[in-house]
Each structure stands twice: as C-alpha cells, then as structure tokens.
Write a protein that holds these residues in place. Structure first.
Motif, PDB file in Angstrom:
ATOM      1  N   ASP A  29       1.110  -1.053  -0.077  1.00 46.74           N
ATOM      2  CA  ASP A  29       0.206  -0.069   0.077  1.00 46.74           C
ATOM      3  C   ASP A  29       0.684   1.145  -0.125  1.00 46.74           C
ATOM      4  OD1 ASP A  29       1.064  -0.470   2.559  1.00 46.74           O
ATOM      5  OD2 ASP A  29      -0.766   0.191   3.580  1.00 46.74           O
ATOM      6  N   SER A  30       2.044   1.192  -0.326  1.00 44.32           N
ATOM      7  CA  SER A  30       3.162   2.285  -0.096  1.00 44.32           C
ATOM      8  C   SER A  30       2.831   2.943  -1.336  1.00 44.32           C
ATOM      9  CB  SER A  30       4.621   1.908   0.393  1.00 44.32           C
ATOM     10  OG  SER A  30       4.503   1.433   1.382  1.00 44.32           O
ATOM     11  N   ASP A  31       3.225   4.253  -1.608  1.00 42.76           N
ATOM     12  CA  ASP A  31       3.198   4.892  -3.219  1.00 42.76           C
ATOM     13  C   ASP A  31       4.598   4.343  -3.831  1.00 42.76           C
ATOM     14  OD1 ASP A  31       1.040   6.453  -2.429  1.00 42.76           O
ATOM     15  OD2 ASP A  31       2.236   7.364  -0.974  1.00 42.76           O
ATOM     16  N   VAL A  32       5.818   4.369  -2.908  1.00 42.97           N
ATOM     17  CA  VAL A  32       7.050   3.860  -3.626  1.00 42.97           C
ATOM     18  C   VAL A  32       7.247   2.538  -2.866  1.00 42.97           C
ATOM     19  CG1 VAL A  32       9.412   4.261  -3.996  1.00 42.97           C
ATOM     20  CG2 VAL A  32       7.710   6.072  -4.185  1.00 42.97           C
ATOM     21  N   VAL A  33       7.021   1.509  -3.502  1.00 43.19           N
ATOM     22  CA  VAL A  33       7.462   0.063  -2.810  1.00 43.19           C
ATOM     23  C   VAL A  33       8.782  -0.428  -3.155  1.00 43.19           C
ATOM     24  CG1 VAL A  33       6.576  -2.352  -2.922  1.00 43.19           C
ATOM     25  CG2 VAL A  33       4.912  -0.554  -3.326  1.00 43.19           C
ATOM     26  N   LEU A  34       9.470  -0.632  -1.983  1.00 41.18           N
ATOM     27  CA  LEU A  34      11.052  -1.153  -1.939  1.00 41.18           C
ATOM     28  C   LEU A  34      10.992  -2.443  -1.457  1.00 41.18           C
ATOM     29  CD1 LEU A  34      12.963   1.983  -1.220  1.00 41.18           C
ATOM     30  CD2 LEU A  34      12.269   0.965  -3.543  1.00 41.18           C
ATOM     31  N   LEU A  35      10.881  -3.552  -2.465  1.00 45.28           N
ATOM     32  CA  LEU A  35      10.876  -4.961  -1.655  1.00 45.28           C
ATOM     33  C   LEU A  35      12.161  -5.501  -1.051  1.00 45.28           C
ATOM     34  CD1 LEU A  35       8.430  -6.671  -4.463  1.00 45.28           C
ATOM     35  CD2 LEU A  35       8.038  -5.567  -2.034  1.00 45.28           C
ATOM     36  N   GLU A  36      12.717  -4.724  -0.271  1.00 44.91           N
ATOM     37  CA  GLU A  36      13.904  -5.280   0.444  1.00 44.91           C
ATOM     38  C   GLU A  36      13.913  -5.614   1.928  1.00 44.91           C
ATOM     39  OE1 GLU A  36      16.942  -2.146  -0.121  1.00 44.91           O
ATOM     40  OE2 GLU A  36      16.136  -1.627  -1.918  1.00 44.91           O
ATOM     41  N   ALA A  37      14.622  -6.451   2.539  1.00 45.88           N
ATOM     42  CA  ALA A  37      14.574  -6.913   4.066  1.00 45.88           C
ATOM     43  C   ALA A  37      14.765  -5.775   4.820  1.00 45.88           C
ATOM     44  CB  ALA A  37      15.474  -8.007   4.051  1.00 45.88           C
ATOM     45  N   ASP A  38      15.628  -4.717   4.461  1.00 47.39           N
ATOM     46  CA  ASP A  38      15.884  -3.672   5.374  1.00 47.39           C
ATOM     47  C   ASP A  38      14.786  -2.558   5.412  1.00 47.39           C
ATOM     48  OD1 ASP A  38      18.185  -5.236   5.924  1.00 47.39           O
ATOM     49  OD2 ASP A  38      19.495  -4.201   4.641  1.00 47.39           O
ATOM     50  N   VAL A  39      13.939  -2.729   4.691  1.00 49.93           N
ATOM     51  CA  VAL A  39      13.149  -1.487   4.551  1.00 49.93           C
ATOM     52  C   VAL A  39      11.647  -2.016   5.336  1.00 49.93           C
ATOM     53  CG1 VAL A  39      11.592  -0.245   2.887  1.00 49.93           C
ATOM     54  CG2 VAL A  39      13.938  -0.791   2.421  1.00 49.93           C
ATOM     55  N   SER A  40      11.293  -1.249   5.943  1.00 48.99           N
ATOM     56  CA  SER A  40       9.986  -1.283   6.809  1.00 48.99           C
ATOM     57  C   SER A  40       8.742  -1.384   5.854  1.00 48.99           C
ATOM     58  CB  SER A  40       9.942  -0.594   8.051  1.00 48.99           C
ATOM     59  OG  SER A  40      11.018  -0.384   8.824  1.00 48.99           O
ATOM     60  N   ARG A  41       7.706  -1.757   6.522  1.00 50.18           N
ATOM     61  CA  ARG A  41       6.429  -1.834   5.486  1.00 50.18           C
ATOM     62  C   ARG A  41       5.938  -0.202   5.079  1.00 50.18           C
ATOM     63  NH1 ARG A  41       2.054  -2.509   7.553  1.00 50.18           N
ATOM     64  NH2 ARG A  41       1.047  -3.532   5.687  1.00 50.18           N
ATOM     65  N   GLN A  42       6.349   0.523   6.205  1.00 48.87           N
ATOM     66  CA  GLN A  42       5.976   2.028   6.089  1.00 48.87           C
ATOM     67  C   GLN A  42       7.330   2.618   6.613  1.00 48.87           C
ATOM     68  OE1 GLN A  42       2.317   3.607   7.604  1.00 48.87           O
ATOM     69  NE2 GLN A  42       1.414   2.797   5.781  1.00 48.87           N
ATOM     70  N   HIS A  43       8.095   3.098   5.875  1.00 46.51           N
ATOM     71  CA  HIS A  43       9.662   3.346   6.117  1.00 46.51           C
ATOM     72  C   HIS A  43       9.694   4.825   6.327  1.00 46.51           C
ATOM     73  CE1 HIS A  43      14.112   1.966   6.678  1.00 46.51           C
ATOM     74  NE2 HIS A  43      13.967   3.299   6.452  1.00 46.51           N
ATOM     75  N   ALA A  44       9.532   5.628   5.458  1.00 50.00           N
ATOM     76  CA  ALA A  44       9.572   7.179   5.288  1.00 50.00           C
ATOM     77  C   ALA A  44       8.346   7.785   4.683  1.00 50.00           C
ATOM     78  CB  ALA A  44      11.069   7.377   4.765  1.00 50.00           C
ATOM     79  N   ARG A  45       8.483   8.919   5.026  1.00 48.02           N
ATOM     80  CA  ARG A  45       7.038   9.655   4.367  1.00 48.02           C
ATOM     81  C   ARG A  45       7.544  11.023   3.895  1.00 48.02           C
ATOM     82  NH1 ARG A  45       3.633   9.850   8.280  1.00 48.02           N
ATOM     83  NH2 ARG A  45       2.196   8.349   7.431  1.00 48.02           N
ATOM     84  N   LEU A  46       7.223  11.488   2.521  1.00 42.70           N
ATOM     85  CA  LEU A  46       7.503  12.853   2.129  1.00 42.70           C
ATOM     86  C   LEU A  46       6.417  13.513   2.255  1.00 42.70           C
ATOM     87  CD1 LEU A  46       9.917  10.825   0.719  1.00 42.70           C
ATOM     88  CD2 LEU A  46      10.278  12.698  -0.926  1.00 42.70           C
ATOM     89  N   GLN A  47       6.345  14.896   2.825  1.00 44.04           N
ATOM     90  CA  GLN A  47       5.213  15.748   2.917  1.00 44.04           C
ATOM     91  C   GLN A  47       5.314  17.010   2.126  1.00 44.04           C
ATOM     92  OE1 GLN A  47       2.757  14.272   4.766  1.00 44.04           O
ATOM     93  NE2 GLN A  47       1.474  16.030   4.468  1.00 44.04           N
ATOM     94  N   ARG A  48       4.564  17.400   1.691  1.00 45.12           N
ATOM     95  CA  ARG A  48       4.473  18.900   1.092  1.00 45.12           C
ATOM     96  C   ARG A  48       3.883  19.816   2.147  1.00 45.12           C
ATOM     97  NH1 ARG A  48       2.037  19.496  -4.917  1.00 45.12           N
ATOM     98  NH2 ARG A  48       0.213  18.789  -3.563  1.00 45.12           N
ATOM     99  N   GLY A  49       4.833  20.904   2.423  1.00 47.51           N
ATOM    100  CA  GLY A  49       4.315  21.867   3.341  1.00 47.51           C
ATOM    101  C   GLY A  49       4.423  23.318   2.615  1.00 47.51           C
ATOM    102  N   ALA A  50       4.353  24.321   3.680  1.00 51.35           N
ATOM    103  CA  ALA A  50       4.456  25.679   3.174  1.00 51.35           C
ATOM    104  C   ALA A  50       5.930  26.152   2.774  1.00 51.35           C
ATOM    105  CB  ALA A  50       4.030  26.792   4.380  1.00 51.35           C
ATOM    106  N   GLN A  51       6.894  25.594   3.362  1.00 46.41           N
ATOM    107  CA  GLN A  51       8.257  25.637   2.944  1.00 46.41           C
ATOM    108  C   GLN A  51       8.824  25.057   1.898  1.00 46.41           C
ATOM    109  OE1 GLN A  51      10.501  25.645   6.414  1.00 46.41           O
ATOM    110  NE2 GLN A  51       9.589  27.557   7.382  1.00 46.41           N
ATOM    111  N   GLY A  52       8.233  23.784   1.460  1.00 46.86           N
ATOM    112  CA  GLY A  52       8.570  23.198   0.512  1.00 46.86           C
ATOM    113  C   GLY A  52       8.439  21.262   0.995  1.00 46.86           C
TER     114      GLY A  52
END
Length: 209
Positions: A29-52
């Motif tokens: 269900d991730s937007d960018v799926v990386l099928l690696e053992a060292d990667v968690s199911r939801q590892h990192a999130r990129l967020q758009r804000g007022a500054q970028g």
C-alpha cells in the motif's frame, strides 16, 4: 521536484512529487514500494508543506538517511534540490524538474518563428506590388497625342469619296467647302503662308472696277 532512483531495484525510475504525501516502504500500500529486507512496511514519508517538501523517518529500525546522515525518528527534514535519500540499499535523488529537463513553467505567450519561405514570398509580393504601382503611374502620366481635328478639306475629300460627284463638280466643292466653316462643325485650316488663296466662284479680278 521529483525523485530519481539512482541505486536499488528501481534504479533509473522517476517518482514525481505530484501529491501532498508520498510513503516509501515495503508494504504494497506504499506509494513507492521497495521489496527489501532492510525496508520497513512504512519506512519514510515525504510531505509537502508551506516551505517545501520534507522527509521524515517513521520510527524504523534501520533508519532513513539524507546525504549520508541518519534522520532522527519523526523529525521532518526540509529537502533541497540535490539531496539524496537512502532507504535500505536504494538511493533516491531530489531533483528539480526544470533543471532535470522537465517541462518549464509557462511565461506568457511565446512568438512562433516565421518560416523563411513565408518571409521570402512576402518580400517578392511586396516588390511586385511596387513595380505594378510604378508602371501604372507611368502609363497614367504619359502624354498622349491630341486627336487630329478634321479640316474642311478633309470633309470635302470624304464627301467626294462617299458621293459620286462628277469630275467637273469636284473643283467647285473643293472651293466652296472651305468657305463654309460652320457647315461641317469644324474650323477650316488656314492656308500656309505664301499659298494662293482660291477666289470665290463668279468673281473676277476686274469685278470691282
């Protein structure tokens, strides 16, 4: 901005940042799926804000790195063009779309270049128009010869040609017609200087004596 995968199983692929939030992870269900053992199911999130755009590690075991430095969990990091995000063995570079050859922002209407053939045809047509105007002006201003005014003698000759006049009457007609300037609607042509003026019929030089 966009992400370009430089290393990992998705190397060479581009991830456009076209939504408010993008999740990177092993889960389907991730937007960018990386099928690696060292990667968690939801590892990192990129967020758009007022500054970028910012990236935040979602409390993973193996961590999220930016430019080789591990990010503190749940602390957003403001991304800049050229930053590299490392998740597992994958490296994602942050690029600007314009600098990377993407579509440039529109800056109003741009003028289209005119084809050289169109310019040449327009120049030829303009020259032909000028030549036509000059030629027409010359024709209109060219002096024309005035139409010849028929004389009484000419009228007499025409009358003798049209009508079957006897030979003995031709001399009389040639003498009488010049004496009638208004009869044919023309002005008789005066005789040239030194020419003999014919006398009216029925008169003699001694008539007055």
């Amino acid at each position: 901005m966009r992400l370009v995968v430089e290393q990992g199983e998705l190397a060479g692929q581009t991830v456009p940042l076209d939504r408010p939030s993008i999740v990177i992870g092993r889960g389907k269900d991730s937007d960018v799926v990386l099928l690696e053992a060292d990667v968690s199911r939801q590892h990192a999130r990129l967020q758009r804000g007022a500054q970028g755009w910012t990236v935040v590690d979602l409390g993973t075991t193996n961590g999220t790195f930016v430019n080789g430095k591990r990010l503190p969990a749940q602390e957003p990091y403001l991304l800049r063009t050229g930053d590299r995000i490392t998740v597992g063995s994958s490296v994602l570079a942050v690029q600007d779309e314009v600098a990377a050859g993407g579509p440039a922002p529109r800056r109003g209407l741009q003028r289209r270049a005119v084809h050289p053939a169109i310019l040449l045809a327009g120049a030829v047509a303009f020259v032909l128009l000028l030549v036509g105007i000059v030629a027409l002006t010359v024709v209109l201003l060219e002096p024309r010869d005035a139409p010849a005014t028929p004389t009484a003698i000419d009228q007499g000759e025409q009358l003798q040609t049209v009508l079957p006049v006897p030979t003995e009457m031709q001399d009389i007609i040639s003498t009488v017609i010049p004496a009638l300037p208004g009869f044919f609607g023309v002005t008789p042509t005066p005789p040239p200087p030194g020419a003999a003026v014919p006398e009216p019929p029925g008169e003699s030089p001694d008539a007055g004596s």
